[in-house]
Scaffold this active site. Structure first.
Site, PDB file in Angstrom:
ATOM      1  N   LEU A   1       0.834  -1.212   0.000  1.00  0.00           N
ATOM      2  CA  LEU A   1       0.000   0.000   0.000  1.00  0.00           C
ATOM      3  C   LEU A   1       0.858   1.248   0.000  1.00  0.00           C
ATOM      4  CD1 LEU A   1      -2.659  -0.994   2.659  1.00  0.00           C
ATOM      5  CD2 LEU A   1      -3.046  -0.696   0.222  1.00  0.00           C
TER       6      LEU A   1
ATOM      7  N   GLY B   1       5.899   3.855   4.336  1.00  0.00           N
ATOM      8  CA  GLY B   1       5.754   5.009   5.218  1.00  0.00           C
ATOM      9  C   GLY B   1       7.021   5.254   5.994  1.00  0.00           C
ATOM     10  N   GLY B   2       6.916   6.195   6.900  1.00  0.00           N
ATOM     11  CA  GLY B   2       8.055   6.551   7.709  1.00  0.00           C
ATOM     12  C   GLY B   2       8.634   5.379   8.480  1.00  0.00           C
ATOM     13  N   PHE B   3       7.779   4.465   8.866  1.00  0.00           N
ATOM     14  CA  PHE B   3       8.273   3.419   9.743  1.00  0.00           C
ATOM     15  C   PHE B   3       8.383   2.054   9.077  1.00  0.00           C
ATOM     16  CE2 PHE B   3       6.447   6.617  12.461  1.00  0.00           C
ATOM     17  CZ  PHE B   3       7.518   6.875  13.277  1.00  0.00           C
ATOM     18  N   GLY B   4       8.031   1.956   7.858  1.00  0.00           N
ATOM     19  CA  GLY B   4       8.173   0.675   7.199  1.00  0.00           C
ATOM     20  C   GLY B   4       7.147   0.509   6.112  1.00  0.00           C
TER      21      GLY B   4
ATOM     22  N   VAL C   1       3.832  -0.981   4.243  1.00  0.00           N
ATOM     23  CA  VAL C   1       2.481  -1.357   4.642  1.00  0.00           C
ATOM     24  C   VAL C   1       1.854  -2.180   3.527  1.00  0.00           C
ATOM     25  CG1 VAL C   1       0.270  -0.519   5.480  1.00  0.00           C
ATOM     26  CG2 VAL C   1       2.303   0.869   5.779  1.00  0.00           C
TER      27      VAL C   1
ATOM     28  N   LYS D   1       1.614  -3.402   8.833  1.00  0.00           N
ATOM     29  CA  LYS D   1       2.803  -2.545   8.757  1.00  0.00           C
ATOM     30  C   LYS D   1       3.992  -3.332   9.296  1.00  0.00           C
ATOM     31  CE  LYS D   1       2.995   1.826   8.885  1.00  0.00           C
ATOM     32  NZ  LYS D   1       3.023   3.257   9.093  1.00  0.00           N
TER      33      LYS D   1
ATOM     34  N   ASP E   1       3.505  12.365  15.911  1.00  0.00           N
ATOM     35  CA  ASP E   1       3.896  12.445  14.501  1.00  0.00           C
ATOM     36  C   ASP E   1       2.695  12.755  13.609  1.00  0.00           C
ATOM     37  OD1 ASP E   1       5.730  12.489  12.484  1.00  0.00           O
ATOM     38  OD2 ASP E   1       5.884  10.315  12.267  1.00  0.00           O
TER      39      ASP E   1
END
Ligand SMILES: *[C@@H]1O[C@H](CO)[C@@H](O)[C@H](O)[C@H]1NC(C)=O
Ligand SMILES: *[C@@H]1O[C@H](CO)[C@@H](O)[C@H](O)[C@H]1NC(C)=O
Ligand SMILES: *[C@@H]1O[C@H](CO)[C@@H](O)[C@H](O)[C@H]1NC(C)=O
Ligand SMILES: *[C@@H]1O[C@H](CO)[C@@H](O)[C@H](O)[C@H]1NC(C)=O
Ligand SMILES: *[C@@H]1O[C@H](CO)[C@@H](O)[C@H](O)[C@H]1NC(C)=O
Ligand SMILES: *[C@@H]1O[C@H](CO)[C@@H](O)[C@H](O)[C@H]1NC(C)=O
Length: 669
Positions: free
Chosen positions: A352, A355-358, A360, A375, A472
């Site tokens: 999908l 993102g900032g953290f990994g 998705v 995620k 965030d």
């Protein structure tokens, strides 16, 4: 027929007894610059790195860098100006993804020092007084990553032909004509190396500029083919090389290889001999986690043949990490196998977004037929996963209409998987900034989204029985459900990156640059007021349709979104900041109220910011806007506050930290 070389020699001998350069110097090639220290003249920030990479500027703000061939070349050996051809491989690695500053310019100049030149939009080529003056005798081809309205830039990703001026005589969006697929866009700030060819025909006064991704063949059709007369521009004796600059947003600017030839075609660069770019980005995930379909297929074949080891492999493939303390928190735990099958093995097709953290992935739970988003958050062992799970678990209990529901998690070595409700309309970020503009949000929708987010945040701060910080807030963390209602996602994740910094650099605060409250640089403590600050920036973004640090560059320094809105407000033209995509279709008084609210929330002084409860009441019209006079907004102090945000990249993929030690002062407004 006499060859041009012969002519030159003849001219050299007969007409110009003293030549600045030998003929050999008119044809040179560098594969990396390791052995080129004597042939290049570097100044300002430029340096040759170990491995031979030429770095024109580092990622400090407002730097310039020059690298010229040591000797001047002769451009008027004939009555017509000489032809020349050059090609080089370059890369621009932005400090923040997709946000570079400012660019690289291939330059022909009477000076190799350009001591008076300025950085930022002046590219290290000109200054405020000499830009545009014919006495510069300077020619450049700029690869520019910032749209500067002062110089009429067409966009923030263009190549321009500059003759004594930064107002380009010709320009084009960066891309190339592929022989098979027609025109293809290229992004200068992708961080990937690219090749550029510049060819000038002195007799025909034609300049061609061509670009292509590395390893693609040279496109037959140039990107730009312009009529330019350089006879009176370039002096007989001139230097060739590169100039580069950074501004408020920055990139590392690199040249990997360079070939130049006077009166002939530049020799081809042998790509295999080029130095490598420094490694960047998040650490590679272990191979085992990214098994591709071919690997699985071949494994199946091998397993079928051998018939053994299959079970063992399955064990590794689906291995999880489990520790007893997890039971304490009672958060639902998914089996990795279940998530693996729900997402069809984490196929790229199910991706999908990143993102900032990994990454998705979209998935479908077999048992319940429920759509989920998974995620995958990589983390290293230093990070305190336990504390994170503890907090996440408590947040996991929270239920609110405007908060994305966390369904559970799973743990693997070096990785945490978080399972959320699937949001069919994706992130707000995509809708606001999608270039294809398949769908624009109307004012009513935007206002509703702002209210939704405010209500979600109010719940986290004041209504859920504990104080939960989001940490965030930004459009990419706001998701839209099936009814286009907004929900807050990714809360608390920033916390995972709050730990694990080196002990000597515990002066790091995490969040996303552009949304960080100024006091975070001093206190380093997130609280509800720092969330409100980010919310204020978010509100402005939604109304203006601009990113918080998207270079607007109206003035010399380039303004942050907040400063820009404030500036308009002071001039009484705040309505001009509204997203042009709304085509004026909104109630002016609503827009004005929301903009002022955004400014108030992003006030540099924490105690001037309203609480979320007040924000909600203001939005609902239950309370009049408090005094938001320009005075109270403390405009000049405000700009100073922002300028103190000096940043450096951190371990998180798009997370940045503020290093309080490098809080350099610098003038802004
Ligand atoms: C650079 O200088 C070195 C020695 O000064 C010389 O051997 C080399 O050929 C030069 N390279 C180019 C490309 O001019
Ligand atoms: C970048 O280069 C400038 C000029 O040479 C220097 O003052 C600055 O310290 C450098 N910054 C970094 C982060 O290396
Ligand atoms: C200059 O170059 C052109 C084309 O290369 C040639 O036709 C012309 O004769 C040259 N002029 C002189 C003075 O050498
Ligand atoms: C701008 O550059 C010119 C040289 O091109 C120099 O003479 C002049 O003093 C510079 N102006 C400023 C304001 O630095
Ligand atoms: C290429 O970039 C231009 C200008 O930014 C844009 O209008 C166009 O839609 C882009 N094309 C593709 C295929 O992305
Ligand atoms: C520039 O491109 C045009 C069009 O492809 C071509 O006809 C011309 O020869 C090129 N000129 C140079 C100097 O490469």
């Amino acid at each position: 027929m006499r060859s041009p070389l012969f002519q030159q020699i003849l001219l050299c001998v007969l007409v110009f007894p003293v030549l600045a350069t030998s003929i050999d110097d008119d044809d040179f090639i560098f594969h990396g610059f390791r052995d080129a220290t004597t042939n290049l003249s570097l100044n300002s920030g430029a340096e040759i790195m170990q491995g031979g990479l030429l770095k024109l500027t580092n990622n400090s703000m407002r730097q310039k860098g020059h690298a010229f061939f040591r000797l001047p070349l002769r451009f008027h050996a004939n009555t017509t100006i000489s032809s020349f051809s050059t090609t080089f491989v370059f890369a621009m690695v932005p400090t923040y993804p997709k946000l570079g500053g400012h660019g690289i310019a291939f330059t022909v100049s009477p000076s190799k020092d350009l001591p008076w030149s300025l950085p930022i939009q002046y590219f290290g080529l000109f200054n405020v007084t000499d830009v545009g003056s014919p006495s510069n005798h300077l020619f450049a081809v700029e690869l520019d990553t910032i749209q500067n309205t002062e110089f009429g830039d067409i966009d923030d990703n263009h190549v321009g032909v500059d003759v004594n001026d930064l107002r380009s005589v010709d320009a084009s969006t960066v891309g190339y004509y592929s022989s098979s697929d027609g025109f293809k866009n290229l992004s200068l700030v992708s961080g990937e190396p690219m090749q550029c060819w510049i060819e000038f025909d002195g007799a025909r006064k034609r300049l061609n500029v061509t670009l292509a991704p590395l390893r693609a063949p040279k496109p037959r059709v140039p990107l730009l083919s312009s009529h330019v007369d350089l006879s009176d521009v370039v002096l007989d004796s001139a230097y060739v090389g590169f100039s580069s600059s950074t501004g408020r947003t920055t990139s590392d600017h690199y040249i990997l290889g360079w070939s130049f030839r006077m009166n002939g075609e530049a020799r081809e660069i042998d790509l295999s001999k080029l130095p490598a770019l420094p490694r960047r980005g998040p650490k590679e995930k272990p191979k085992a986690l990214t098994i591709g379909l071919p690997v699985i297929l071949s494994f199946v074949v091998v397993a079928a043949i051998t018939g053994v080891g299959f079970a063992a492999h399955r064990k590794v493939k689906f291995a999880e990490v489990f520790e007893d303390w997890e039971l304490e928190y009672g958060m639902h735990r998914f089996a990795y196998k279940e998530l693996y099958s729900a997402t069809r093995g984490f196929q790229d097709r199910e991706l999908l977004g990143v993102g900032g953290f990994g990454r998705v992935y979209k998935g479908m739970l077999r048992a319940s037929n429920a759509a989920i988003a998974v995620k995958r958050v990589p983390h290293d062992s230093r990070q305190d996963v336990r504390e994170f799970i503890a907090e996440t678990a408590s947040i996991g209990q929270l239920r609110h209409r405007h908060i994305v529901r966390l369904l559970g998690y799973c743990r693997r070595e070096g990785e945490l998987l978080l399972v959320y409700d699937y949001m069919p309309n994706g992130s707000l970020d995509k809708l606001l900034f999608d270039e294809s503009k398949t769908m624009t949000l109307g004012w009513k929708q935007r206002l509703r989204i702002i209210k939704d987010v405010a209500s979600g945040l109010l719940y986290l701060h004041e209504e859920c029985g504990q104080v939960v910080l989001h940490r965030d807030i930004k459009p990419s963390n706001i998701l839209l459900d099936g009814e286009m209602r907004a929900r807050l996602g990714d809360f608390g994740l920033a916390r995972l990156y709050d730990h694990g910094t080196e002990p000597q650099t515990t002066t790091h605060v995490i969040g996303t640059f552009g949304y960080l409250a100024p006091e975070l640089t001093k206190t380093r403590k997130a609280n509800t007021a720092t969330d409100v600050f980010a919310f204020g920036v978010f509100v402005l973004e939604v109304v203006c349709g601009r990113r918080p640090i998207a270079p607007i560059d109206e003035s010399e320094m380039g303004l942050l979104l907040v400063e820009w809105v404030l500036l308009h407000w002071m001039r009484g033209t705040v309505v001009e900041t509204v997203d042009a995509n709304l085509h004026g279709d909104y109630a002016a008084e609503e827009v004005e109220l929301v903009l002022k609210l955004g400014l108030l929330c992003s006030h540099p002084k924490a105690d001037e910011r309203p609480k979320m409860r007040q924000v909600m009441r203001l939005l609902d019209g239950e309370m009049p806007l408090p005094d938001v006079s320009v005075n109270r907004m403390n405009a000049s102090a405000r700009c100073k506050g922002y300028d103190e945000l000096m940043v450096s990249p951190d371990n998180g993929p798009t997370q940045y930290s503020i290093d309080t030690e490098s809080l350099l002062s610098g003038s802004c407004c």
